[in-house]
Design an enzyme around this catalytic site. Sequence first.
Site, short mmCIF file in Angstrom:
data_model
loop_
_atom_site.label_atom_id
_atom_site.label_comp_id
_atom_site.label_asym_id
_atom_site.label_seq_id
_atom_site.Cartn_x
_atom_site.Cartn_y
_atom_site.Cartn_z
N GLY A 1 50.52 35.82 52.28
CA GLY A 1 49.51 34.89 51.75
C GLY A 1 49.99 34.03 50.59
O GLY A 1 49.28 33.14 50.15
N THR B 1 51.22 32.32 47.01
CA THR B 1 50.54 32.13 45.73
C THR B 1 49.03 32.12 45.94
O THR B 1 48.27 32.77 45.21
CB THR B 1 50.94 30.76 45.13
OG1 THR B 1 52.36 30.70 45.02
CG2 THR B 1 50.30 30.52 43.78
N ASP C 1 53.92 23.05 48.94
CA ASP C 1 54.16 22.68 47.53
C ASP C 1 55.60 22.27 47.25
O ASP C 1 55.87 21.62 46.24
CB ASP C 1 53.85 23.89 46.61
CG ASP C 1 52.36 24.05 46.34
OD1 ASP C 1 51.55 23.37 47.00
OD2 ASP C 1 52.01 24.89 45.47
N HIS D 1 17.03 17.14 54.38
CA HIS D 1 16.34 17.14 53.09
C HIS D 1 15.70 18.51 52.86
O HIS D 1 15.14 19.08 53.80
CB HIS D 1 15.22 16.08 53.11
CG HIS D 1 14.39 16.10 51.86
ND1 HIS D 1 14.84 15.57 50.68
CD2 HIS D 1 13.16 16.63 51.62
CE1 HIS D 1 13.91 15.75 49.76
NE2 HIS D 1 12.88 16.39 50.29
P1 FAD Z 1 52.98 29.38 48.25
O1 FAD Z 1 51.58 29.77 48.46
O2 FAD Z 1 53.48 29.29 46.85
O3 FAD Z 1 53.84 30.45 49.06
C1 FAD Z 1 55.23 30.42 49.05
C2 FAD Z 1 55.73 31.81 49.31
O4 FAD Z 1 57.15 31.70 49.49
C3 FAD Z 1 55.51 32.80 48.18
O5 FAD Z 1 54.88 33.96 48.66
C4 FAD Z 1 56.93 33.13 47.69
O6 FAD Z 1 57.05 34.51 47.35
C5 FAD Z 1 57.75 32.84 48.93
N1 FAD Z 1 59.16 32.51 48.66
C6 FAD Z 1 59.69 31.77 47.67
N2 FAD Z 1 61.02 31.70 47.80
C7 FAD Z 1 61.34 32.44 48.90
C8 FAD Z 1 62.56 32.74 49.56
N3 FAD Z 1 63.73 32.31 49.13
N4 FAD Z 1 62.49 33.54 50.66
C9 FAD Z 1 61.31 34.01 51.13
N5 FAD Z 1 60.13 33.72 50.55
C10 FAD Z 1 60.16 32.94 49.46
N6 FAD Z 1 44.96 25.28 45.95
C11 FAD Z 1 43.81 24.96 46.59
O7 FAD Z 1 43.85 24.19 47.55
N7 FAD Z 1 42.60 25.49 46.19
C12 FAD Z 1 42.51 26.33 45.13
O8 FAD Z 1 41.41 26.78 44.81
C13 FAD Z 1 43.69 26.67 44.43
N8 FAD Z 1 43.65 27.50 43.38
C14 FAD Z 1 44.81 27.85 42.73
C15 FAD Z 1 44.72 28.67 41.63
C16 FAD Z 1 45.87 29.03 40.94
C17 FAD Z 1 45.77 29.95 39.75
C18 FAD Z 1 47.14 28.55 41.40
C19 FAD Z 1 48.41 28.97 40.70
C20 FAD Z 1 47.23 27.71 42.49
C21 FAD Z 1 46.06 27.34 43.16
N9 FAD Z 1 46.09 26.47 44.25
C22 FAD Z 1 44.93 26.12 44.89
C23 FAD Z 1 47.36 25.91 44.76
C24 FAD Z 1 47.81 26.71 46.01
O9 FAD Z 1 47.95 28.05 45.66
C25 FAD Z 1 49.13 26.15 46.53
O10 FAD Z 1 49.03 24.76 46.74
C26 FAD Z 1 49.51 26.82 47.84
O11 FAD Z 1 49.61 28.21 47.69
C27 FAD Z 1 50.82 26.26 48.37
O12 FAD Z 1 51.15 26.89 49.56
P2 FAD Z 1 52.67 27.06 50.02
O13 FAD Z 1 52.61 27.75 51.34
O14 FAD Z 1 53.38 25.77 49.93
O15 FAD Z 1 53.36 28.00 48.93
#
Ligand code: FAD
Length: 464
Positions: free
Chosen positions: A39, A41, A312, A443
């Site tokens: 899941g 971040t 991200d 409404h």
């Molecule tokens: P991530 O969710 O960051 O997942 C990437 C994963 O890759 C992580 O588990 C990491 O461990 C793993 N990883 C990293 N390097 C490696 C590697 N070399 N090998 C294997 N695995 C690796 N967004 C919203 O849309 N709504 C919200 O309400 C919201 N609330 C948030 C609240 C907080 C406090 C924070 C910090 C962020 C929030 N966000 C929210 C932003 C959202 O969490 C991110 O935009 C989203 O998680 C990005 O998804 P992703 O799959 O790109 O990366």
Amino acid sequence: MYDYDVLFIGAGPGGYVGAIRTAQLGLKTACADGRETLGGTCLNVGCIPSKALLHGSEKFEEAADGSLARYGVKLGKVELDLSALQADKADAVKGLTGGIEFLFKKNKVEWLKDYATFKDAHTVEVAGKMVTAKNVVIATGSSVTPLPGVEVDNDKGIIVDSTGALALAQVPQHLVVIGGGVIGLELGSVWRRLGAKVTVVEYLDALLPGMDGEVRKEAAKIFKKQGMELRLSTKVTKAAVKGKKATLTLEPAAGGAAETLEADCVLVAIGRRPNVDGLGLAAIGLELNARGQIETDHDFRTKVDGVWAIGDVIPGPMLAHKAEDEGIAVAENIAGLTGIVNHDVIPGVVYTAPEFAGVGLTEEAAKERGEIKVGKFSMLANSRAKTNHEPDGFVKVIADAKTDRVLGVWAIASVAGTMIAEAALAMEFGATSEDIAYTCHAHPTHSEAIKEAAMAVTGKPIHI
Ligand code: FAD
Ligand code: NAI
């Protein structure tokens, strides 16, 4: 020839959604992530735990500040059991991360439980083993941007990042938030509702960068009214921790005399940066742009053949739903279908009370592109918001002056995050403001404010 058709690196909303989709499309799929639970971040330390604390703290504030009395709800002494609230948050995270594990099993996605490093474009090392894949998708997400001179130590709980601020064991007396963006305002709201004095120090002259100018101005008024102290156009240059207190050095952003501010907790929330350390990008000759991001084409292909990137770690808003949609699109492109994400229509929501939401262009950006018409409707005049005692906010519809096509919609309302979906759908279908104005809205709903704002574009709202 390869162990897998597709390997996703990272199991956040980008990687896990993409992996499920490629598996659904019949491709042999693996997903590597070293976290204890799937899941990324979002589910572990982002969207979900923050929303659990926002929801719980809103309930606590409602009970504690006496606002339920008008509904005849009489309460005795209201007390906070923070460990129960934290347990509810943990339960939400456990349920949802466990749910992804179930979906991986159901769809036959193999979870490789470690961090991955490229050896070449089709080979990565995971947990000491070489794994090969025809396609590798980088979905490694982002981490907190550090602030020089202000060192985060989540274990001590005095200077924390968002992960630390989600796990505080007690309510701080004075929480200073560095950064008046989404994280600062959401988590600042949580701890203010639970009893902390909250000061937000923001470098720019307005909160919530990226949102519509009028929304940003209104946000400052609303958060001040709720009791947050705002120090705009101010920067933190240093932090010193002594015992259980931090002393921050503040300076005007434009330069000038320094002052100090004491806090028993400091939240550093000045943005996030892509996770690329340890990925071994040099081994495949993949370079980063000036912002440390991986560039892709419209189909999410990087410059290296067979290597794709989403979420991200690539340019665009750092949002879970943007990462998810890119996960689906990249999966479809890998499978030979046509996966597209319309980056002009990605809604953004700040889950405070009221919520702040928007999709498309701000009024400022729309004006730069040409002539526009703007319609606004106050939530004070919306019957449902009025009945619910939710006076704050407005809806604003921005349309092209010639074609009437909707270019952007902004909303401040208790349920703005839910309301904005309608605007996104309308924009995705190329709607005009007239299309929204002539669509029947139930409404009494908050969404009627979107219809009235659309009517106001041509000067014809009914209820003002
Ligand atoms: P991530 O969710 O960051 O997942 C990437 C994963 O890759 C992580 O588990 C990491 O461990 C793993 N990883 C990293 N390097 C490696 C590697 N070399 N090998 C294997 N695995 C690796 N967004 C919203 O849309 N709504 C919200 O309400 C919201 N609330 C948030 C609240 C907080 C406090 C924070 C910090 C962020 C929030 N966000 C929210 C932003 C959202 O969490 C991110 O935009 C989203 O998680 C990005 O998804 P992703 O799959 O790109 O990366
Ligand atoms: P942000 O970019 O939203 O806000 C950071 C703020 O810090 C900006 O206003 C910036 O001007 C300010 N800042 C930068 N340096 C500073 C300094 N030295 N002193 C004072 N202020 C300074 O970043 P944030 O809040 O850290 O969130 C990171 C990302 O996470 C965002 O891009 C957001 O998209 C995502 N997120 C989304 C949520 C949602 O969708 N509800 C919730 C939480 C996070």
